[in-house]
Design an enzyme around this catalytic site. Structure first.
Site, PDB file in Angstrom:
ATOM      1  N   CYS A  11      32.660  35.505  37.704  1.00 36.09           N
ATOM      2  CA  CYS A  11      32.160  34.431  36.843  1.00 36.09           C
ATOM      3  C   CYS A  11      33.040  33.183  36.984  1.00 36.09           C
ATOM      4  O   CYS A  11      34.095  33.206  37.612  1.00 36.09           O
ATOM      5  CB  CYS A  11      32.144  34.895  35.385  1.00 36.09           C
ATOM      6  SG  CYS A  11      33.773  35.312  34.733  1.00 36.09           S
ATOM      7  N   CYS A  14      36.602  33.625  35.784  1.00 33.33           N
ATOM      8  CA  CYS A  14      37.443  34.366  36.736  1.00 33.33           C
ATOM      9  C   CYS A  14      37.958  33.442  37.833  1.00 33.33           C
ATOM     10  O   CYS A  14      39.134  33.497  38.203  1.00 33.33           O
ATOM     11  CB  CYS A  14      36.664  35.524  37.354  1.00 33.33           C
ATOM     12  SG  CYS A  14      36.106  36.738  36.151  1.00 33.33           S
TER      13      CYS A  14
END
Length: 78
Positions: A11, A14
């Site tokens: 994501c 991240c």
């Protein structure tokens, strides 16, 4: 050299954490190897219940959301 693992499905948060780790390490002059762990089974086996998770040299230091920059500095300096 510090070995950093960032646990998450890939994501935006991240990716942001990975960049934060790289940027902070560069500012501190610390050599790091950053590994992205996106396998759901590996994430679960590491005990990460909320992503992104961060481990430094095998020790889980953070899970869920973006880390505080000051705490990140402390983890990298240890």
């Amino acid at each position: 050299m510090k070995h950093i693992k960032v646990f998450g499905p890939g994501c935006k948060r991240c990716e942001t954490v990975m960049q934060m780790v790289r940027d902070t390490a560069a500012e501190l002059g610390i050599s790091v190897e950053v590994e992205k762990v996106d396998d759901p089974r590996a994430i679960a086996m590491a005990g990460v219940m909320s992503t992104p998770g961060i481990s430094v040299d095998g020790m889980m230091v953070h899970a869920g959301g973006l880390p505080d920059p000051e705490k990140l500095e402390g983890w990298l300096r240890q």
